[in-house]
Design a protein around this motif. Structure first.
Motif, PDB file in Angstrom:
ATOM      1  N   PHE A 126      -2.413  14.883   4.025  1.00 21.78           N
ATOM      2  CA  PHE A 126      -2.598  16.457   4.164  1.00 21.78           C
ATOM      3  C   PHE A 126      -2.645  17.210   5.443  1.00 21.78           C
ATOM      4  CE2 PHE A 126      -3.614  15.204  -0.002  1.00 21.78           C
ATOM      5  CZ  PHE A 126      -3.254  16.134  -0.916  1.00 21.78           C
ATOM      6  N   GLY A 127      -2.052  18.188   5.697  1.00 23.38           N
ATOM      7  CA  GLY A 127      -2.114  19.024   6.795  1.00 23.38           C
ATOM      8  C   GLY A 127      -3.342  19.663   7.029  1.00 23.38           C
ATOM      9  N   GLU A 128      -4.025  19.591   8.105  1.00 20.04           N
ATOM     10  CA  GLU A 128      -5.186  20.367   8.636  1.00 20.04           C
ATOM     11  C   GLU A 128      -4.743  22.257   8.537  1.00 20.04           C
ATOM     12  OE1 GLU A 128      -6.885  19.069  11.840  1.00 20.04           O
ATOM     13  OE2 GLU A 128      -7.737  17.238  10.978  1.00 20.04           O
ATOM     14  N   LYS A 129      -3.513  22.161   8.648  1.00 19.27           N
ATOM     15  CA  LYS A 129      -2.972  23.547   8.487  1.00 19.27           C
ATOM     16  C   LYS A 129      -3.646  24.383   7.603  1.00 19.27           C
ATOM     17  CE  LYS A 129      -0.112  27.353   8.188  1.00 19.27           C
ATOM     18  NZ  LYS A 129       0.741  27.147   7.106  1.00 19.27           N
ATOM     19  N   ASP A 130      -3.797  23.596   6.337  1.00 20.65           N
ATOM     20  CA  ASP A 130      -4.470  24.065   5.050  1.00 20.65           C
ATOM     21  C   ASP A 130      -5.555  23.547   4.976  1.00 20.65           C
ATOM     22  OD1 ASP A 130      -1.937  25.581   3.600  1.00 20.65           O
ATOM     23  OD2 ASP A 130      -1.311  23.764   4.301  1.00 20.65           O
ATOM     24  N   TRP A 131      -6.582  23.894   5.839  1.00 22.39           N
ATOM     25  CA  TRP A 131      -7.945  23.220   5.986  1.00 22.39           C
ATOM     26  C   TRP A 131      -8.692  23.424   4.820  1.00 22.39           C
ATOM     27  CZ3 TRP A 131     -10.042  20.483   9.890  1.00 22.39           C
ATOM     28  CH2 TRP A 131     -11.386  20.166   9.889  1.00 22.39           C
ATOM     29  N   GLN A 132      -8.779  24.432   4.108  1.00 23.65           N
ATOM     30  CA  GLN A 132      -9.573  24.579   2.878  1.00 23.65           C
ATOM     31  C   GLN A 132      -9.050  23.914   1.625  1.00 23.65           C
ATOM     32  OE1 GLN A 132     -10.007  28.944   1.465  1.00 23.65           O
ATOM     33  NE2 GLN A 132     -11.509  28.148  -0.072  1.00 23.65           N
ATOM     34  N   GLN A 133      -7.575  23.638   1.759  1.00 22.92           N
ATOM     35  CA  GLN A 133      -6.972  22.796   0.928  1.00 22.92           C
ATOM     36  C   GLN A 133      -7.597  21.483   1.109  1.00 22.92           C
ATOM     37  OE1 GLN A 133      -2.924  23.041  -0.828  1.00 22.92           O
ATOM     38  NE2 GLN A 133      -2.565  21.564   0.912  1.00 22.92           N
ATOM     39  N   VAL A 134      -7.701  20.885   2.242  1.00 22.68           N
ATOM     40  CA  VAL A 134      -8.173  19.530   2.642  1.00 22.68           C
ATOM     41  C   VAL A 134      -9.600  19.389   1.999  1.00 22.68           C
ATOM     42  CG1 VAL A 134      -8.655  17.893   4.099  1.00 22.68           C
ATOM     43  CG2 VAL A 134      -6.588  19.144   4.740  1.00 22.68           C
ATOM     44  N   GLN A 135     -10.327  20.453   2.147  1.00 21.07           N
ATOM     45  CA  GLN A 135     -11.827  20.294   1.467  1.00 21.07           C
ATOM     46  C   GLN A 135     -11.654  19.942   0.105  1.00 21.07           C
ATOM     47  OE1 GLN A 135     -13.699  19.521   4.279  1.00 21.07           O
ATOM     48  NE2 GLN A 135     -11.921  20.139   5.455  1.00 21.07           N
ATOM     49  N   VAL A 136     -10.764  20.747  -0.301  1.00 17.97           N
ATOM     50  CA  VAL A 136     -10.900  21.176  -2.017  1.00 17.97           C
ATOM     51  C   VAL A 136     -10.489  19.558  -2.470  1.00 17.97           C
ATOM     52  CG1 VAL A 136      -9.475  22.189  -3.841  1.00 17.97           C
ATOM     53  CG2 VAL A 136     -10.623  23.426  -2.342  1.00 17.97           C
ATOM     54  N   VAL A 137      -9.223  18.945  -1.943  1.00 22.12           N
ATOM     55  CA  VAL A 137      -8.870  17.529  -2.422  1.00 22.12           C
ATOM     56  C   VAL A 137      -9.938  16.532  -2.037  1.00 22.12           C
ATOM     57  CG1 VAL A 137      -6.903  16.104  -2.017  1.00 22.12           C
ATOM     58  CG2 VAL A 137      -6.385  18.597  -2.180  1.00 22.12           C
ATOM     59  N   GLN A 138     -10.580  16.671  -0.750  1.00 22.70           N
ATOM     60  CA  GLN A 138     -11.609  15.652  -0.634  1.00 22.70           C
ATOM     61  C   GLN A 138     -12.587  15.680  -1.710  1.00 22.70           C
ATOM     62  OE1 GLN A 138     -11.552  13.672   1.927  1.00 22.70           O
ATOM     63  NE2 GLN A 138     -11.194  14.494   3.940  1.00 22.70           N
ATOM     64  N   ARG A 139     -13.145  16.859  -2.169  1.00 22.50           N
ATOM     65  CA  ARG A 139     -14.013  17.203  -3.093  1.00 22.50           C
ATOM     66  C   ARG A 139     -13.619  16.581  -4.522  1.00 22.50           C
ATOM     67  NH1 ARG A 139     -19.055  17.011  -2.303  1.00 22.50           N
ATOM     68  NH2 ARG A 139     -19.036  15.593  -4.196  1.00 22.50           N
ATOM     69  N   LEU A 140     -12.310  16.781  -4.870  1.00 26.10           N
ATOM     70  CA  LEU A 140     -11.827  16.521  -5.962  1.00 26.10           C
ATOM     71  C   LEU A 140     -11.686  14.977  -6.373  1.00 26.10           C
ATOM     72  CD1 LEU A 140      -9.602  16.988  -8.310  1.00 26.10           C
ATOM     73  CD2 LEU A 140      -7.935  17.044  -6.518  1.00 26.10           C
ATOM     74  N   VAL A 141     -11.079  14.305  -4.996  1.00 34.62           N
ATOM     75  CA  VAL A 141     -11.318  12.709  -5.163  1.00 34.62           C
ATOM     76  C   VAL A 141     -12.746  12.156  -5.361  1.00 34.62           C
ATOM     77  CG1 VAL A 141      -8.843  12.532  -4.260  1.00 34.62           C
ATOM     78  CG2 VAL A 141     -10.927  12.388  -2.633  1.00 34.62           C
ATOM     79  N   LEU A 149       0.792  -1.112  -0.022  1.00 26.66           N
ATOM     80  CA  LEU A 149      -0.004   0.004  -0.264  1.00 26.66           C
ATOM     81  C   LEU A 149       0.864   1.211  -0.163  1.00 26.66           C
ATOM     82  CD1 LEU A 149      -2.696   1.320   0.272  1.00 26.66           C
ATOM     83  CD2 LEU A 149      -2.448   1.170   2.798  1.00 26.66           C
ATOM     84  N   VAL A 150       0.750   2.108  -0.884  1.00 29.03           N
ATOM     85  CA  VAL A 150       1.672   3.219  -1.244  1.00 29.03           C
ATOM     86  C   VAL A 150       1.007   4.541  -0.673  1.00 29.03           C
ATOM     87  CG1 VAL A 150       2.905   4.860  -3.093  1.00 29.03           C
ATOM     88  CG2 VAL A 150       2.516   2.317  -3.373  1.00 29.03           C
ATOM     89  N   GLY A 151       1.708   5.089   0.322  1.00 30.24           N
ATOM     90  CA  GLY A 151       1.110   6.648   0.872  1.00 30.24           C
ATOM     91  C   GLY A 151       2.183   7.710   0.213  1.00 30.24           C
ATOM     92  N   VAL A 152       1.422   8.727   0.028  1.00 29.96           N
ATOM     93  CA  VAL A 152       1.951  10.093  -0.492  1.00 29.96           C
ATOM     94  C   VAL A 152       1.866  11.234   0.277  1.00 29.96           C
ATOM     95  CG1 VAL A 152       0.236  10.839  -2.077  1.00 29.96           C
ATOM     96  CG2 VAL A 152       2.524  11.503  -2.560  1.00 29.96           C
ATOM     97  N   VAL A 153       3.015  11.947   0.409  1.00 22.31           N
ATOM     98  CA  VAL A 153       2.947  13.183   1.100  1.00 22.31           C
ATOM     99  C   VAL A 153       3.391  14.212   0.209  1.00 22.31           C
ATOM    100  CG1 VAL A 153       3.714  14.720   3.007  1.00 22.31           C
ATOM    101  CG2 VAL A 153       3.482  12.134   3.336  1.00 22.31           C
ATOM    102  N   PRO A 154       2.260  14.934  -0.258  1.00 19.39           N
ATOM    103  CA  PRO A 154       2.626  16.134  -1.290  1.00 19.39           C
ATOM    104  C   PRO A 154       3.111  17.325  -0.334  1.00 19.39           C
ATOM    105  CG  PRO A 154       0.500  15.217  -1.882  1.00 19.39           C
ATOM    106  CD  PRO A 154       0.934  14.865  -0.338  1.00 19.39           C
ATOM    107  N   THR A 155       4.295  17.982  -0.835  1.00 21.12           N
ATOM    108  CA  THR A 155       4.878  19.200  -0.203  1.00 21.12           C
ATOM    109  C   THR A 155       5.457  20.060  -1.389  1.00 21.12           C
ATOM    110  OG1 THR A 155       7.137  18.917   0.048  1.00 21.12           O
ATOM    111  CG2 THR A 155       5.509  17.638   1.473  1.00 21.12           C
ATOM    112  N   MET A 156       5.769  21.451  -0.885  1.00 23.59           N
ATOM    113  CA  MET A 156       6.557  22.284  -1.597  1.00 23.59           C
ATOM    114  C   MET A 156       7.858  22.321  -0.967  1.00 23.59           C
ATOM    115  SD  MET A 156       4.049  24.785  -3.219  1.00 23.59           S
ATOM    116  CE  MET A 156       3.788  25.764  -1.790  1.00 23.59           C
TER     117      MET A 156
END
Ligand code: AMP
Length: 279
Positions: free
Chosen positions: A147-162, A24-31
């Protein structure tokens, strides 16, 4: 040993081998410019997956401000040492031409949750995020993404996307990691002067005070107004938004009958800080 991979093709081969072995592969996207917040995601990925990929890509498409892109901190050698110490299997660090080759013409837009707050103050930001995340999920074939909750809105966007695009990657939100004084860790914090760094915790402090007041029955408008003034009085140059929102839909919340979140963005000198907490 953390293996550094820069091409999508080499990554695909690596992941195909893992998957043949049933991993099972896990990914952590960062900059990149990694700190303990990022590393907490990598550790959670380690716990919840057999193989861990951390990606580092400063995604030009999600920067609405060219100056911010130029000044974004980069230190891959240091990042790699941190990932080695945490037992990350692969650092995927593609260049811009690998991610956006000549002729690239697609864009992923998530409407609704991406529109207020960060979406309003950083036009195009979430199109860049949604597009690169879709590509990273395609390239890594990860079953879980952290994904970090630090970017809460980003988490919601990515959840919607998947959900909307039937992407078979499960999104795992992880709590915000803070400095001892409450400041949320962020790669941009290194750009604060010493004086600004001393002022920075006021954002979280005043958000907590406002959340406590709202829980105690103060009208949200009054509590948010007072917090806004206190943040400015502490030395912030401006408060872009300080909103009480439904935690999931991100619609404006006026009561606490559903889970609510307090979210803010504020400028301190040349640095823009964001934060959010549960109410
Ligand atoms: P970035 O490199 O800023 O794009 O962040 C990469 C990932 O790390 C995102 O999922 C962020 O939400 C997460 N992250 C950044 N800062 C923190 C933090 N202080 N605590 C937890 N996660 C974080």
């Amino acid at each position: 040993m953390t293996e550094v991979i820069r091409s999508a093709e080499a990554l695909r081969e690596k992941v195909a081998g893992w998957k043949r072995a049933g991993a099972l592969v896990g990914v952590v996207p960062t900059m990149g410019a990694l700190h303990d917040g990022h590393l907490s995601l990598a550790r959670e990925a380690r716990k919840q997956s057999d193989r861990v990929i951390v990606t580092i890509f400063v995604n030009p498409m999600q920067f609405n401000n060219p100056e911010d892109l130029k000044k974004y901190p980069r230190d891959e050698a240091h990042d790699l040492a941190l990932l080695e110490a945490d037992g990350v299997d692969v650092l995927f660090a593609p260049g811009p031409e690998e991610v956006y080759p000549d002729g690239f013409a697609s864009k992923v837009t998530v409407s609704g949750v991406s529109e207020p707050m960060e979406g309003a103050f950083r036009p195009g930001h979430f199109d860049g995020v949604a597009t690169v995340v879709t590509k990273l999920f395609g390239m890594t074939q990860a079953g879980r993404a952290f994904f970090g909750e630090k970017d809460w809105q980003q988490v919601q966007v990515v959840q919607r996307l998947v959900r909307d695009l039937n992407i078979p990657t499960r999104i795992i939100p992880c709590p915000t990691i803070r400095e001892d004084d409450g400041l949320a860790m962020s790669s941009r914090n290194v750009r604060l002067t010493a004086a600004e760094r001393a002022v920075a915790p006021a954002l979280h402090r005043e958000m907590q005070a406002a959340a406590a007041a709202i829980r105690g029955g103060t009208a949200p408008d009054a509590a948010l107004g007072a917090a806004r003034e206190a943040i400015l009085a502490a030395g912030f140059a401006s408060v872009e938004y300080l909103d009480l929102r439904d935690a999931e839909t991100l619609q404006t919340a006026t009561s606490l009958d559903r889970p609510a979140r307090l979210l803010a963005a504020a400028a301190l000198g040349e640095v823009r800080l964001i934060d959010n907490i549960a109410v």
